[in-house]
Each structure stands twice: as C-alpha cells, then as structure tokens.
Design a protein around this motif. Structure first.
Motif, mmCIF file in Angstrom:
data_model
loop_
_atom_site.group_PDB
_atom_site.id
_atom_site.type_symbol
_atom_site.label_atom_id
_atom_site.label_comp_id
_atom_site.label_asym_id
_atom_site.label_seq_id
_atom_site.Cartn_x
_atom_site.Cartn_y
_atom_site.Cartn_z
ATOM 1 N N LYS A 1 0.855 -0.967 -0.459
ATOM 2 C CA LYS A 1 0.092 -0.321 -0.358
ATOM 3 C C LYS A 1 0.833 1.350 0.039
ATOM 4 O O LYS A 1 0.412 2.032 -0.627
ATOM 5 C CB LYS A 1 -0.725 -0.088 1.567
ATOM 6 C CG LYS A 1 -2.270 1.306 1.267
ATOM 7 C CD LYS A 1 -3.149 0.973 2.790
ATOM 8 C CE LYS A 1 -3.843 2.078 2.029
ATOM 9 N NZ LYS A 1 -4.643 2.393 3.434
ATOM 10 N N TRP A 2 2.072 1.352 0.497
ATOM 11 C CA TRP A 2 2.750 2.524 0.680
ATOM 12 C C TRP A 2 3.285 2.575 -0.282
ATOM 13 O O TRP A 2 3.008 3.729 -1.174
ATOM 14 C CB TRP A 2 4.088 1.889 1.764
ATOM 15 C CG TRP A 2 4.813 3.073 1.819
ATOM 16 C CD1 TRP A 2 4.774 3.813 2.367
ATOM 17 C CD2 TRP A 2 6.769 2.915 1.875
ATOM 18 N NE1 TRP A 2 5.848 5.199 3.127
ATOM 19 C CE2 TRP A 2 6.540 4.185 2.773
ATOM 20 C CE3 TRP A 2 7.534 2.408 1.219
ATOM 21 C CZ2 TRP A 2 8.152 4.339 2.719
ATOM 22 C CZ3 TRP A 2 8.912 2.367 1.851
ATOM 23 C CH2 TRP A 2 9.426 4.148 2.142
ATOM 24 N N LEU A 3 3.882 1.938 -1.789
ATOM 25 C CA LEU A 3 4.133 2.031 -2.827
ATOM 26 C C LEU A 3 3.553 1.746 -3.812
ATOM 27 O O LEU A 3 3.480 2.339 -5.109
ATOM 28 C CB LEU A 3 5.514 0.710 -2.824
ATOM 29 C CG LEU A 3 6.652 0.412 -2.204
ATOM 30 C CD1 LEU A 3 6.887 -0.748 -2.837
ATOM 31 C CD2 LEU A 3 7.093 1.760 -2.206
ATOM 32 N N MET A 4 2.379 1.474 -3.714
ATOM 33 C CA MET A 4 1.253 1.037 -4.201
ATOM 34 C C MET A 4 0.893 2.874 -5.425
ATOM 35 O O MET A 4 0.146 1.862 -7.402
ATOM 36 C CB MET A 4 -0.164 0.443 -3.930
ATOM 37 C CG MET A 4 -1.071 -0.124 -4.949
ATOM 38 S SD MET A 4 -2.677 -1.096 -3.663
ATOM 39 C CE MET A 4 -3.560 0.661 -3.697
ATOM 40 N N ASP A 5 0.900 3.783 -5.469
ATOM 41 C CA ASP A 5 0.501 4.798 -6.218
ATOM 42 C C ASP A 5 1.879 5.751 -6.873
ATOM 43 O O ASP A 5 1.810 6.638 -7.622
ATOM 44 C CB ASP A 5 -0.370 5.545 -5.017
ATOM 45 C CG ASP A 5 0.369 6.111 -4.448
ATOM 46 O OD1 ASP A 5 1.854 6.321 -3.703
ATOM 47 O OD2 ASP A 5 0.281 7.545 -3.057
ATOM 48 N N GLY A 6 2.768 4.938 -5.877
ATOM 49 C CA GLY A 6 3.832 5.176 -7.072
ATOM 50 C C GLY A 6 4.611 6.409 -6.977
ATOM 51 O O GLY A 6 5.773 6.836 -7.062
ATOM 52 N N GLU B 1 0.426 4.857 -14.122
ATOM 53 C CA GLU B 1 1.063 5.069 -14.163
ATOM 54 C C GLU B 1 2.239 6.034 -14.308
ATOM 55 O O GLU B 1 3.692 5.954 -14.832
ATOM 56 C CB GLU B 1 0.044 6.526 -15.254
ATOM 57 C CG GLU B 1 1.298 7.079 -16.699
ATOM 58 C CD GLU B 1 0.252 9.107 -16.468
ATOM 59 O OE1 GLU B 1 0.293 9.450 -15.967
ATOM 60 O OE2 GLU B 1 -0.409 8.760 -17.872
ATOM 61 N N GLN B 2 2.361 5.833 -12.616
ATOM 62 C CA GLN B 2 3.508 6.785 -12.154
ATOM 63 C C GLN B 2 4.559 5.660 -12.165
ATOM 64 O O GLN B 2 5.675 5.741 -12.032
ATOM 65 C CB GLN B 2 3.337 7.226 -10.622
ATOM 66 C CG GLN B 2 2.660 8.656 -10.909
ATOM 67 C CD GLN B 2 2.667 9.855 -9.621
ATOM 68 O OE1 GLN B 2 2.708 10.953 -9.884
ATOM 69 N NE2 GLN B 2 2.134 9.225 -8.701
ATOM 70 N N ILE B 3 3.417 4.412 -12.027
ATOM 71 C CA ILE B 3 4.618 3.116 -11.736
ATOM 72 C C ILE B 3 5.501 2.716 -12.862
ATOM 73 O O ILE B 3 6.601 2.382 -12.754
ATOM 74 C CB ILE B 3 3.419 1.872 -11.160
ATOM 75 C CG1 ILE B 3 3.081 1.843 -9.700
ATOM 76 C CG2 ILE B 3 4.835 0.245 -11.517
ATOM 77 C CD1 ILE B 3 2.317 1.499 -8.600
ATOM 78 N N SER B 4 4.631 2.919 -13.708
ATOM 79 C CA SER B 4 5.240 2.328 -14.999
ATOM 80 C C SER B 4 6.372 3.439 -15.623
ATOM 81 O O SER B 4 7.642 3.083 -15.897
ATOM 82 C CB SER B 4 4.331 2.940 -15.733
ATOM 83 O OG SER B 4 3.251 2.149 -16.446
ATOM 84 N N GLN B 5 6.437 4.971 -15.326
ATOM 85 C CA GLN B 5 7.020 5.709 -15.088
ATOM 86 C C GLN B 5 8.312 5.267 -14.518
ATOM 87 O O GLN B 5 9.419 5.729 -14.301
ATOM 88 C CB GLN B 5 6.485 7.481 -15.039
ATOM 89 C CG GLN B 5 5.818 7.601 -15.710
ATOM 90 C CD GLN B 5 5.247 9.108 -15.007
ATOM 91 O OE1 GLN B 5 4.907 9.011 -13.971
ATOM 92 N NE2 GLN B 5 5.593 9.851 -15.775
ATOM 93 N N PHE B 6 8.730 4.625 -12.946
ATOM 94 C CA PHE B 6 9.208 4.685 -12.409
ATOM 95 C C PHE B 6 10.125 3.144 -12.994
ATOM 96 O O PHE B 6 11.688 3.225 -12.581
ATOM 97 C CB PHE B 6 8.348 4.160 -10.512
ATOM 98 C CG PHE B 6 9.681 3.170 -9.922
ATOM 99 C CD1 PHE B 6 10.687 3.847 -9.782
ATOM 100 C CD2 PHE B 6 9.839 1.830 -10.073
ATOM 101 C CE1 PHE B 6 11.472 3.389 -8.675
ATOM 102 C CE2 PHE B 6 10.726 1.244 -9.549
ATOM 103 C CZ PHE B 6 11.569 1.363 -8.609
#
Length: 205
Positions: free
Chosen positions: A54-59, A91-96
């Motif tokens: 949950k801590w990482l999920m929003d990217g 989208e932010q996870i993909s950017q990372f």
C-alpha cells in the motif's frame, strides 16, 4: 481491473510459492533505505507485506526514490502526482519502471506493474517479492555508480562487477598483428621446389 475472487487449486499453490519468496527482513531494510534516500518527510509504513504494498502502490514513493538518485535538476520524473485515480497511479509506477531501466537496472530484474498494483489496496500484490528484487537491483546500481547521489551504507547493497574495458592505439594494434604473425611461423628459406600439382605423378631422379 476486475476484482479477483479467491484462488483455488493450482493458482493458489503458485500464489503461496510466490508469497514464500517475500522477505520480511528485506522489507525493513528497503523501507529504511527509501526513507533515507528520499531525504523527505515520508511516513514509515507499519510492518507487513500488505502495508509495504500500500505504501508503494500509488507510485509516489517510487518516483521520489528514482528522482533522488539524480543530481538536482536532472530528475527523470519532473512531476509527481498524488492522485487517487487508479490509472494515474499505474502510470506513475510505469514511469518509475522505465526510469529504473534507464538508470541501469536489467530488464529481467524489473517487476510488472500488476505485481504491485491491484484494484483493491487490501488485496496482496501479485508478486511483491519481484518488487523487492527490483528495489534491491536499483540499490546495487546506485552503490556501483558511486556518483555521490546514493545515501546510506554501501554495505546495504551488493556492488555490481564492472567491465574492464581497454583501449588500444593504432600503433599497439599493429604491433599485436606482428606478434601474431611471428607466432604463426615463417616460410623464410622454404620453397616449393620438388612439389608437384595435386594428382600428378612425382618424378624420381
């Protein structure tokens, strides 16, 4: 993404094997490094796999992490959103993930977005062990670069072996060719006298 029901049979066995690879001790180490590396007032998550997800999920934390590995003004993700909209988070996870690969993390060490993000935050990620593997690989690349951007103990991550590339001048290359020629031997003093063509009878004097 459609909600998934409980898994049964083979799929449940596979999920259980994946969960067994998740390292709780490694989770604590990664959380400590990320908070130190980002050098921001990031809230420490409660222990546990679901809280880590949950801590990482929003990217947001991931994007801050990769940005912190670059000098000011050279961050790969200039705008970080704290949107609650699912597509923005994915989208932010993909950017990372794209930025991590550009930074030097091997493609085989990068997790898939669906390994971290699920439609419901209380559902465990598909493969959080893969997320840990990516973060460990990122830390290793950062330590190996040794460019002053890494924050933390160097011993926290394995330093990758670097290629020992050698450059040779044209003169050195020419000398090398001469050495190879000498190693192959010399035909000095040799001749083809007395040799006949293939298939021709040899005359005996």
């Amino acid at each position: 993404m459609a909600n998934r029901g409980p898994s049964y049979g083979l799929s449940r066995e596979v999920q259980e094997k994946i969960e067994q690879k998740y390292d709780a001790d490694l989770e604590n180490k990664l959380v400590d490094w990320i908070i130190l590396q980002c050098a921001e007032d990031i809230e420490h998550p409660p222990p546990g796999r679901a809280h880590f997800q949950k801590w990482l999920m929003d990217g947001t934390v991931l994007c801050k992490l990769i940005n912190s590995l670059y000098p000011p003004g050279q961050e790969p993700i200039p705008k970080i959103s704290e949107s609650k909209m699912a597509f923005k988070q994915m989208e932010q996870i993909s950017q990372f993930l794209k930025a991590a690969e550009t930074y030097g993390v091997r493609t085989t060490d990068i997790f898939q977005t669906v390994d971290l993000w699920e439609a419901l935050c209380w559902l465990p990620g598909k493969d959080m062990a893969a997320v840990q593997r990516t973060l460990m690989a990122l830390g290793s690349v950062a330590v190996t670069k040794d460019d002053g951007c890494y924050r933390g103990e160097p011993s926290w991550f394995h330093r990758k072996a670097q290629q020992n590339r050698r450059g040779f001048s044209e003169e050195q290359l020419r000398q090398g060719q001469n050495v190879i020629g000498l190693q192959m031997g010399s035909n000095k003093g040799a001749s083809q006298a007395g040799m006949t063509g293939y298939g021709m009878p040899r005359q005996i004097m």
